[in-house]
Design a protein around this motif. Structure first.
Motif, PDB file in Angstrom:
ATOM      1  N   GLY A  47     -37.214  76.846 -27.296  1.00  0.00           N
ATOM      2  CA  GLY A  47     -36.893  77.562 -26.071  1.00  0.00           C
ATOM      3  C   GLY A  47     -37.015  79.061 -26.221  1.00  0.00           C
ATOM      4  O   GLY A  47     -36.290  79.833 -25.597  1.00  0.00           O
ATOM      5  N   GLY A  48     -37.957  79.471 -27.075  1.00  0.00           N
ATOM      6  CA  GLY A  48     -38.271  80.895 -27.145  1.00  0.00           C
ATOM      7  C   GLY A  48     -37.346  81.737 -27.992  1.00  0.00           C
ATOM      8  O   GLY A  48     -37.452  82.970 -27.991  1.00  0.00           O
ATOM      9  N   ILE A  49     -36.446  81.102 -28.734  1.00  0.00           N
ATOM     10  CA  ILE A  49     -35.495  81.867 -29.560  1.00  0.00           C
ATOM     11  C   ILE A  49     -35.333  81.203 -30.922  1.00  0.00           C
ATOM     12  O   ILE A  49     -35.043  80.013 -31.007  1.00  0.00           O
ATOM     13  CB  ILE A  49     -34.105  81.955 -28.873  1.00  0.00           C
ATOM     14  N   LEU A  50     -35.537  81.960 -31.974  1.00  0.00           N
ATOM     15  CA  LEU A  50     -35.289  81.486 -33.341  1.00  0.00           C
ATOM     16  C   LEU A  50     -34.446  82.526 -34.071  1.00  0.00           C
ATOM     17  O   LEU A  50     -34.755  83.722 -34.034  1.00  0.00           O
ATOM     18  CB  LEU A  50     -36.608  81.288 -34.100  1.00  0.00           C
ATOM     19  N   GLY A  51     -33.392  82.072 -34.717  1.00  0.00           N
ATOM     20  CA  GLY A  51     -32.526  83.001 -35.447  1.00  0.00           C
ATOM     21  C   GLY A  51     -31.893  84.035 -34.535  1.00  0.00           C
ATOM     22  O   GLY A  51     -31.534  85.126 -34.965  1.00  0.00           O
ATOM     23  N   GLY A  52     -31.797  83.705 -33.265  1.00  0.00           N
ATOM     24  CA  GLY A  52     -31.159  84.612 -32.319  1.00  0.00           C
ATOM     25  C   GLY A  52     -32.079  85.707 -31.800  1.00  0.00           C
ATOM     26  O   GLY A  52     -31.646  86.617 -31.107  1.00  0.00           O
ATOM     27  N   ILE A  53     -33.380  85.581 -32.115  1.00  0.00           N
ATOM     28  CA  ILE A  53     -34.364  86.608 -31.731  1.00  0.00           C
ATOM     29  C   ILE A  53     -35.490  85.927 -30.965  1.00  0.00           C
ATOM     30  O   ILE A  53     -35.904  84.816 -31.312  1.00  0.00           O
ATOM     31  CB  ILE A  53     -34.928  87.306 -32.988  1.00  0.00           C
ATOM     32  N   SER A  54     -36.001  86.599 -29.950  1.00  0.00           N
ATOM     33  CA  SER A  54     -37.064  86.001 -29.138  1.00  0.00           C
ATOM     34  C   SER A  54     -38.346  85.829 -29.953  1.00  0.00           C
ATOM     35  O   SER A  54     -38.681  86.664 -30.803  1.00  0.00           O
ATOM     36  CB  SER A  54     -37.348  86.872 -27.913  1.00  0.00           C
ATOM     37  N   THR A  55     -39.050  84.736 -29.671  1.00  0.00           N
ATOM     38  CA  THR A  55     -40.287  84.426 -30.399  1.00  0.00           C
ATOM     39  C   THR A  55     -41.533  84.929 -29.680  1.00  0.00           C
ATOM     40  O   THR A  55     -42.622  84.928 -30.242  1.00  0.00           O
ATOM     41  CB  THR A  55     -40.463  82.898 -30.540  1.00  0.00           C
ATOM     42  N   GLY A  56     -41.363  85.317 -28.420  1.00  0.00           N
ATOM     43  CA  GLY A  56     -42.528  85.661 -27.620  1.00  0.00           C
ATOM     44  C   GLY A  56     -42.952  84.520 -26.708  1.00  0.00           C
ATOM     45  O   GLY A  56     -43.701  84.725 -25.757  1.00  0.00           O
ATOM     46  N   GLU A  57     -42.464  83.323 -26.985  1.00  0.00           N
ATOM     47  CA  GLU A  57     -42.701  82.182 -26.087  1.00  0.00           C
ATOM     48  C   GLU A  57     -41.743  82.256 -24.895  1.00  0.00           C
ATOM     49  O   GLU A  57     -40.786  83.034 -24.916  1.00  0.00           O
ATOM     50  CB  GLU A  57     -42.456  80.860 -26.843  1.00  0.00           C
ATOM     51  N   ASP A  58     -41.975  81.413 -23.910  1.00  0.00           N
ATOM     52  CA  ASP A  58     -41.043  81.342 -22.781  1.00  0.00           C
ATOM     53  C   ASP A  58     -39.627  81.035 -23.263  1.00  0.00           C
ATOM     54  O   ASP A  58     -39.429  80.177 -24.128  1.00  0.00           O
ATOM     55  CB  ASP A  58     -41.442  80.201 -21.825  1.00  0.00           C
ATOM     56  N   ILE A  59     -38.681  81.726 -22.679  1.00  0.00           N
ATOM     57  CA  ILE A  59     -37.273  81.403 -22.953  1.00  0.00           C
ATOM     58  C   ILE A  59     -36.819  80.427 -21.877  1.00  0.00           C
ATOM     59  O   ILE A  59     -36.904  80.729 -20.679  1.00  0.00           O
ATOM     60  CB  ILE A  59     -36.417  82.678 -22.941  1.00  0.00           C
ATOM     61  N   ASN A  60     -36.383  79.243 -22.305  1.00  0.00           N
ATOM     62  CA  ASN A  60     -36.013  78.179 -21.371  1.00  0.00           C
ATOM     63  C   ASN A  60     -34.543  77.833 -21.481  1.00  0.00           C
ATOM     64  O   ASN A  60     -34.052  77.528 -22.561  1.00  0.00           O
ATOM     65  CB  ASN A  60     -36.844  76.923 -21.662  1.00  0.00           C
TER      66      ASN A  60
END
Lengths: 358, 358, 358, 358
Positions: free
Chosen positions: D271-284
């Motif tokens: 959902g666009g978040i890894l380790g509490g940081i945005s990945t650049g993918e859609d945040i769902n």
């Protein structure tokens, strides 16, 4: 960062010539009588246009409560206060809209934000402090519940210093003078510079009576640190002293130490604060205000196009900001004390047991 | 509330005679060279036991990095620093464990917390400031990347004031004296009171060179307010002055205003700050330290049982806290500047566009 | 931003393969018995290497108190705790130092900071949670003074759900299973995926018993919002439910409302929180942990040079992070409750009067 | 605690039946076009009284800017927004002024503050969320400058779930339905319960498109933690899911991991978040709203005198709070993203060098 305080927290908004100024006060405990007229009374003390010692801008400064009070009592939710601006004369500022008035925040706001509301100094105007005074009124109301009183007055004008501090008298003085015997000299000093189109600096004294020992959140929200921030953050303040103040750097320990007997301190060089925590003695503060930068003598400055220009100021300005500043200083100190009172509530397990039982 | 700063945030821990003191520094941008020896060098400046002008407590003050640095660079995560205590002489405090040393925080900590670590003043000891200096070293490292330098030294001892400020010289002086021609007199003043078992106050000057215009978060995390809090929160400080300082209350606007030509300000009465924001000029600060409250003359005080007692202090103490205080003041100012540098990064849309593109 | 809480505030530091991890706990009221062995006992619950259901990394996780405790009692000043790392096998990470393990924070830390400590995930490692558990132990100690108990256990593994919640039993189970009758199936599910080099997700249940009504700082530090942040911020958590949780979106008001009689609520769909404030009923929370991203099956990913690479992971990893996650969730909930207990102390004038008299 | 955000910080005020609601938005960078009609447009989306699916309370919700905008641009100072209440029918609440409506915050506010504004739920009313939407409009404006879009809509009503997510369509739907093919069923479900005097729960989906990688302040202001708090803090929300959400606890690592090729992620379970940081993918995100507690069926409850009472509600209420809740969820997510965008500006030395030069 337009807020201060941790638990008793105030956030202000508004510019000198915008629609309104105001604040939200968060953390007011429920059950406090909030009296609109009491707030108005405090706000009126710093209202412009009242005497020849203040700016002639006319504002009713009518303060409205928008939220947080029900049936005359605080409910624990945010109290919003608003004061609509009425007497903006923005045209006064047309001729200076692209230049930086010396010793004003015009230059620094422009450097920081690249855009600025030049009308009356925008956000940097002392007009914003009316919101602080309104918030401070609620803080004072809370403090009074615990018999804590914050008193203030003008200590010195242009080096003419009070010798006796009579806070009762200050409340009745047109310039909030603490010493009746110096008042005339102080007034005269103001009127003399005013006539010249100049301005003058002053020093304000704030005293907190009956603050209990134990207030202040050491390292790093110490009571003295918080007071210093609150006071140095007032428009035009350039120095803050606590107790002996600058004088301490000249003294010996044997002169400056406050010894004690079984009842109390035998002196109060500390100004009521040790280790960042209140001692229970009077808290004594001196606040030094610079002379109003808005003077009517020709001055040289820079404009936004980086040109050197000479200019003559128009507008309505206080000849001595320390006078109304004494009301603002009082409010700021009240806000700090209220915050510390709340913060200290959880300092010991014993306090929590009083609230939640055992 | 043992932290300060918003984005460049430091939290400290530790007592004078506990296991260790230290800090966590949060918000250090990634990519900064962190050199353990550089930190140690700063910490060593305020290390006790070096000269006859400081306490004889011997501490190596070896500062260890526990986290946040990888391959010599900050990684953006918290940097923890720890200094283990080595030379605690807690027995020195046995005879005063139940009494309140005059003008110390013993009384107020007891009133606030009802329990206290009486050994060496516990948390209220100036020993804690070593952690601030360690944190300050990292702040200084960051500031230097942007050519900002924080300089400090001793301005006055017991009223003997510097006339010229030579910050280079101060670094080499045993008492961090700013004026070589006054140094001997200042030293003599210290040794004189020391011989008497007394102590003496002093004043420290801090100057920030090359701070860009625009730093400071007005209303209410103004640069001046934040500096005042940071400095007033140092042990023993009772007054803070910016620019003209207390003198402003004696001046006229025409004397105190800083006019400008097309290039720059023509004077710097403001001390580099207007409206709570840096002007780009030098930031000038004076910090007044009280005389060390720990003196060796007999004094009268109260004990925890509310009795009046006379006592004679033992232990090892600085005769003048302003000396090592000048290093702490430097660190605190550095920490404030670093925080303001970070906070200001998002002040304009233009800044954000530089980072995130358009 | 490595801190959480307002009055009971924890700041942590440390990376998986750095020198140490630890924390500073600020705001602990004075007078609380702090027992090093009690903290160790909590920390030991999540210690790695104890069973075949956890990573085989061996760490003693010896927790030292560096400050804030004197004669067995908290003194009101910051409590610093440190755990030195012992069993770093950084070589395990040499082959992945320039690639991003799928569904790990490697990629995002690199994007954010451009530099990263790749050893064991650095700061993003679940190892950091040992510091939270240590801090949580002190929170639990405080809560127990007021008869508040935070209980937790594993509710589901790979969809195999508990039907009865026995928190006593969970404490004795190798996988902290709440339902003894499901434990074997749940263990089997873990061992099955472990044998395949795969991992599995799980759900943790946390219950707070005896929290008084009135905790939570509405708008916006609501109790539910703070709990959601605390739990969603644990490594690997992707969903948080309170009371009926996701099921509420399927219900009617008449089904979900909790009616009351003169004594109490007749049901607890709300999970003990209404309007962001505790009701006095049990607070019930479900926390969903993703399967450990570290699996031993070949995976495809990107490296720092933007190339696609296939790789096989080495190292020591939990096959199911929900197990030890249940201890972390318990700690986080304890920390939130302790903070709310302190914050609420000043919610009413009446509370303040209990403390300050008058 | 009526504020949220660190740098882009919003403080709200106001009660359902008080004079006004509103907010102060602090930290808006200077130079952003602020269009009053744009704010109004957002506020109008959640305005009551528009359809039969919402409460019949009629409010124009006219939003005024009181400060912070000059010549159409933000100036960097606080933006205050106010909405005066117009259609209070406080008499509707006379009969329930001393009782606690089931599953409302009446009980908990009373327990916390001992005093409460019972009219329409006072501060706990969803009416307050209009201020959040107004603030969110400014956040959205900022995000759009960087091509970041926050989209939302109704995913499910009473268990009837969307199968396709069409955010464009949702904007035109009376119930903000994401799936046109399910809309009629969803509407019918609402009207069915409404006719019965009952209410129904729903689930909202929020998607953030084009958020750059690197947003989120790990440990503990992680992006996921901040979003969870922001969403769980909305009235009536009982569960928050990110990416796979609750489903993760049923999956294996090999199923849930997001592998990458040289260009991008091959899936987005995270959902666009890894380790509490945005990945650049859609945040769902999925947000579960409980059914409106205000139903018109007879219910049993307690009153302030601790008696059991039966009562029938009057007043005007939404049959399904998820509908207008989708607009509030959108605003809250926008506010979090704006804050993270600002906070991240100082994450690397490189970023600072872009702003301050080298």
């Amino acid at each position: 960062m337009n807020c201060f305080g941790v638990k008793f927290r105030v956030t202000t908004f508004g510019e000198s010539h915008g629609n309104a100024i105001g604040c939200i006060i968060d953390g007011v405990p429920s059950g406090l009588e909030i009296d609109e007229s009491y707030i108005q009374n405090e706000v009126d003390k710093r209202k412009p246009g009242l005497t020849k010692f203040a700016t002639q801008r006319k504002e009713s400064d009518k303060t409205q409560i928008l939220s947080g009070v029900f049936n005359g009592l605080s409910t624990g939710v945010p109290i919003a206060l608003v004061i609509f601006n009425e007497n903006q004369k923005s045209n006064d500022y047309e001729n200076i809209k692209s230049l930086f008035r010396p010793s004003h925040a015009d230059f620094t706001y422009f450097k920081k934000y690249t855009i600025r509301d030049y009308r009356g100094g925008g956000r940097s105007s002392a007009r914003e402090t009316a919101a602080r005074v309104a918030a401070g009124a609620i803080a004072k109301k809370l403090l009074e519940k615990f018999n804590i009183y914050v008193k203030s007055g003008v200590f010195a004008i242009g080096g003419i210093e009070a010798e006796n501090l009579d806070f009762e008298y200050a409340n009745t003085s047109e310039i909030f003078a603490l010493d009746k015997t110096k008042e005339d000299q102080q007034k005269e000093a103001i009127l003399r510079v005013k006539k010249l189109g100049d301005s003058i600096g002053g020093c304000v004294f704030v005293k907190v009576a009956n603050a209990p020992a134990g207030l202040g959140e050491p390292l790093y929200n110490k009571l003295d640190a918080a007071l210093a921030a609150a006071l140095m953050g007032i428009n035009g303040v350039k120095a803050v002293e606590i107790g002996e103040g600058v004088n301490v750097s000249r003294l010996r320990g044997s002169q400056n130490n406050d010894q004690m007997d079984e009842n109390s301190f035998l002196s109060n060089h500390a100004g009521g604060i040790l280790g960042g925590i209140s001692t229970g003695e009077d808290i004594n503060l001196k606040v030094h205000f610079k002379p109003t930068p808005s003077i009517f003598l020709e001055q040289q400055t820079q404009n936004e196009q980086n040109e050197s220009v000479k200019f003559n100021l128009k507008g309505r300005h206080d000849p001595c900001i320390a006078i109304r500043g004494s009301i603002v200083a009082n409010a700021m100190v009240s806000l700090v004390l209220a915050d510390m009172l709340l913060l200290n509530a959880s300092s010991t397990l014993e306090n929590l047991q009083k609230i939640y039982g055992k």
